[in-house]
Enzyme design. Structure first.
Site, PDB file in Angstrom:
ATOM      1  N   ALA A   1       0.822  -1.221   0.000  1.00  0.00           N
ATOM      2  CA  ALA A   1       0.000   0.000   0.000  1.00  0.00           C
ATOM      3  C   ALA A   1       0.854   1.269   0.000  1.00  0.00           C
ATOM      4  CB  ALA A   1      -0.943   0.003   1.194  1.00  0.00           C
TER       5      ALA A   1
ATOM      6  N   TYR B   1       7.455 -13.545 -14.105  1.00  0.00           N
ATOM      7  CA  TYR B   1       6.314 -12.758 -13.601  1.00  0.00           C
ATOM      8  C   TYR B   1       4.997 -13.421 -14.015  1.00  0.00           C
ATOM      9  CZ  TYR B   1       3.196  -8.757 -12.893  1.00  0.00           C
ATOM     10  OH  TYR B   1       2.160  -7.946 -12.496  1.00  0.00           O
TER      11      TYR B   1
HETATM   12  N1  LIG Z   1       0.860  -1.666 -12.835  1.00  0.00           N
HETATM   13  C1  LIG Z   1       0.295  -2.548 -13.640  1.00  0.00           C
HETATM   14  O1  LIG Z   1       0.081  -2.288 -14.854  1.00  0.00           O
HETATM   15  C2  LIG Z   1      -0.128  -3.895 -13.141  1.00  0.00           C
HETATM   16  C3  LIG Z   1      -0.801  -4.758 -14.022  1.00  0.00           C
HETATM   17  C4  LIG Z   1      -1.215  -6.006 -13.552  1.00  0.00           C
HETATM   18  C5  LIG Z   1      -0.969  -6.365 -12.237  1.00  0.00           C
HETATM   19  N2  LIG Z   1      -0.297  -5.513 -11.400  1.00  0.00           N
HETATM   20  C6  LIG Z   1      -0.077  -5.947 -10.026  1.00  0.00           C
HETATM   21  O2  LIG Z   1      -0.573  -4.947  -9.150  1.00  0.00           O
HETATM   22  C7  LIG Z   1       0.088  -5.039  -7.884  1.00  0.00           C
HETATM   23  C8  LIG Z   1       0.492  -3.653  -7.425  1.00  0.00           C
HETATM   24  O3  LIG Z   1       1.474  -3.161  -8.314  1.00  0.00           O
HETATM   25  P1  LIG Z   1       1.612  -1.615  -8.694  1.00  0.00           P
HETATM   26  O4  LIG Z   1       1.407  -1.507 -10.153  1.00  0.00           O
HETATM   27  O5  LIG Z   1       0.817  -0.771  -7.780  1.00  0.00           O
HETATM   28  O6  LIG Z   1       3.197  -1.441  -8.467  1.00  0.00           O
HETATM   29  P2  LIG Z   1       4.060  -0.518  -7.495  1.00  0.00           P
HETATM   30  O7  LIG Z   1       3.636   0.909  -7.596  1.00  0.00           O
HETATM   31  O8  LIG Z   1       5.473  -0.861  -7.820  1.00  0.00           O
HETATM   32  O9  LIG Z   1       3.691  -1.059  -6.029  1.00  0.00           O
HETATM   33  C9  LIG Z   1       4.181  -2.277  -5.571  1.00  0.00           C
HETATM   34  C10 LIG Z   1       3.999  -2.352  -4.067  1.00  0.00           C
HETATM   35  O10 LIG Z   1       4.516  -3.603  -3.614  1.00  0.00           O
HETATM   36  C11 LIG Z   1       5.439  -3.352  -2.555  1.00  0.00           C
HETATM   37  N3  LIG Z   1       6.483  -4.374  -2.506  1.00  0.00           N
HETATM   38  C12 LIG Z   1       7.363  -4.719  -3.481  1.00  0.00           C
HETATM   39  N4  LIG Z   1       8.214  -5.648  -3.037  1.00  0.00           N
HETATM   40  C13 LIG Z   1       7.875  -5.906  -1.752  1.00  0.00           C
HETATM   41  C14 LIG Z   1       8.393  -6.747  -0.741  1.00  0.00           C
HETATM   42  N5  LIG Z   1       9.481  -7.518  -0.938  1.00  0.00           N
HETATM   43  N6  LIG Z   1       7.791  -6.768   0.465  1.00  0.00           N
HETATM   44  C15 LIG Z   1       6.719  -5.978   0.711  1.00  0.00           C
HETATM   45  N7  LIG Z   1       6.194  -5.141  -0.190  1.00  0.00           N
HETATM   46  C16 LIG Z   1       6.769  -5.099  -1.408  1.00  0.00           C
HETATM   47  C17 LIG Z   1       6.019  -1.996  -2.885  1.00  0.00           C
HETATM   48  O11 LIG Z   1       6.664  -1.446  -1.745  1.00  0.00           O
HETATM   49  P3  LIG Z   1       7.726  -0.221  -1.870  1.00  0.00           P
HETATM   50  O12 LIG Z   1       6.889   1.030  -1.954  1.00  0.00           O
HETATM   51  O13 LIG Z   1       8.523  -0.338  -0.627  1.00  0.00           O
HETATM   52  O14 LIG Z   1       8.508  -0.439  -3.130  1.00  0.00           O
HETATM   53  C18 LIG Z   1       4.774  -1.256  -3.323  1.00  0.00           C
HETATM   54  O15 LIG Z   1       4.025  -0.842  -2.207  1.00  0.00           O
HETATM   55  C19 LIG Z   1       1.255  -5.996  -8.103  1.00  0.00           C
HETATM   56  O16 LIG Z   1       0.915  -7.268  -7.577  1.00  0.00           O
HETATM   57  C20 LIG Z   1       1.387  -6.073  -9.617  1.00  0.00           C
HETATM   58  O17 LIG Z   1       1.934  -7.306 -10.020  1.00  0.00           O
HETATM   59  C21 LIG Z   1       0.113  -4.284 -11.825  1.00  0.00           C
END
Ligand SMILES: NC(=O)c1ccc[n+]([C@@H]2O[C@H](COP(=O)([O-])OP(=O)(O)OC[C@H]3O[C@@H](n4cnc5c(N)ncnc54)[C@H](OP(=O)(O)O)[C@@H]3O)[C@@H](O)[C@H]2O)c1
Length: 280
Positions: free
Chosen positions: A11, A164
């Site tokens: 989050a 992934y």
């Molecule tokens: N963006 C897209 O187009 C897209 C599409 C399909 C699915 N998703 C999925 O949506 C979800 C959210 O992604 P997002 O797009 O919002 O990406 P994001 O902005 O990079 O956010 C990722 C979040 O995960 C946290 N995180 C990463 N590694 C971690 C770890 N080792 N332990 C605990 N927390 C961790 C990050 O923490 P930090 O802030 O500390 O880095 C951040 O809060 C993911 O599961 C992603 O696979 C995204």
């Protein structure tokens, strides 16, 4: 009205942050599981001031470190009697093959195994809360082909996008297994694709991944839009009958043929259970 207690990973940015904000505004008691406590505290204060909801807490949890996941679950178990919503949202894609300190491939650990362990450890609280477990998957699951003999990519040429895709396929397997195994105990589970969202996701990518991301950037939806299906699944009434399903744009949608393969789904459950035993 009783307070809804929600636990969410990832989050601190992107989709998870917007999901948390919407739920804070709906007066959920929110537990943000974060790997960076300073960042978590900043986000917590932002959420409190935007929602006027003071019932928001941070708990340290690095999903790539199974001991940290175990400790986070312990903190939740000592603070809470029940959980109503668990949103397994954190995730990432990694440019290079990396093993975590526990010897798991990073994509597998952060996107799948850390959440698998967290959910397993929280089952008594989830059962008491008749909870929904929401797993943020991706349409990228469509190019995931699991290799159960080499889950850590040690004997296979590593590809960030393939790793992934497999991890996101595992989110769908996990969702369906949870729905089947724990549905009779009142736990429901949902997987979703949030859309192609303009977040920090994929920032470390190089090569083809970086080019694809750069090309897609102008067409991406906002994090607010990307959070809509997670928010829907966390708040909508009468969706229990859709437990185990995969959602997109707030509607059930068909995942890939591989994602409904029972053999793969059961293999993942058994293998994941075996891998988390030292951390239970
Ligand atoms: N963006 C897209 O187009 C897209 C599409 C399909 C699915 N998703 C999925 O949506 C979800 C959210 O992604 P997002 O797009 O919002 O990406 P994001 O902005 O990079 O956010 C990722 C979040 O995960 C946290 N995180 C990463 N590694 C971690 C770890 N080792 N332990 C605990 N927390 C961790 C990050 O923490 P930090 O802030 O500390 O880095 C951040 O809060 C993911 O599961 C992603 O696979 C995204």
């Amino acid at each position: 009205m009783p307070i809804t207690t929600t636990v969410i990973t990832g989050a601190t940015s992107g989709i998870g942050k917007e999901t948390a904000l919407a739920l804070a505004k709906k007066d959920h008691a929110l537990y943000l599981l974060v790997r960076d406590m300073d960042k978590g505290e900043t986000v917590k204060q932002e959420l409190i001031s935007a929602s006027k909801n003071n019932n928001i807490y941070t708990v340290f949890c690095d999903l790539s470190d199974m001991e940290s996941v175990h400790n986070a679950a312990q903190v939740l178990k000592t603070s809470l009697f029940s959980i109503n919503v668990l949103i397994n949202n954190a995730g990432g894609v990694f440019n290079q093959h990396q093993l975590t300190k526990d010897g798991f491939e990073m994509t597998f650990a952060v996107n799948h195994l850390g959440h698998f362990l967290l959910t397993t450890l929280l089952l008594p609280l989830l059962e008491r809360g008749q909870a929904r477990v929401i797993n943020v998957s991706s349409n990228a699951h469509r190019f995931g082909k699991p290799m159960f003999k080499d889950l850590q990519w040690e004997n296979t040429i590593y590809s960030p996008l393939k790793a992934y895709g497999v991890a996101k396929l595992f989110n769908i397997y996990f969702t369906r297994s949870l729905a089947i195994k724990y549905g009779p105990k009142g736990i429901t589970s949902f997987a979703l694709h949030p859309g192609i969202v303009n977040t920090n996701f994929g920032e470390g990518l190089g090569g083809t991944g970086k080019t694809l991301l750069w090309l897609a950037r102008p067409f991406m939806i906002t994090p607010e839009q990307g959070a809509l299906t997670s928010i829907y699944l966390a708040t909508a009434s009468r969706i229990d009958a859709k437990s185990g399903k995969y959602f997109k744009n707030m509607k059930v949608t068909a995942p890939s043929a591989r994602a409904i393969d029972e053999v793969g789904r059961n293999k993942l459950w058994d293998k994941s259970m075996e891998l988390i035993q030292p951390f239970i």
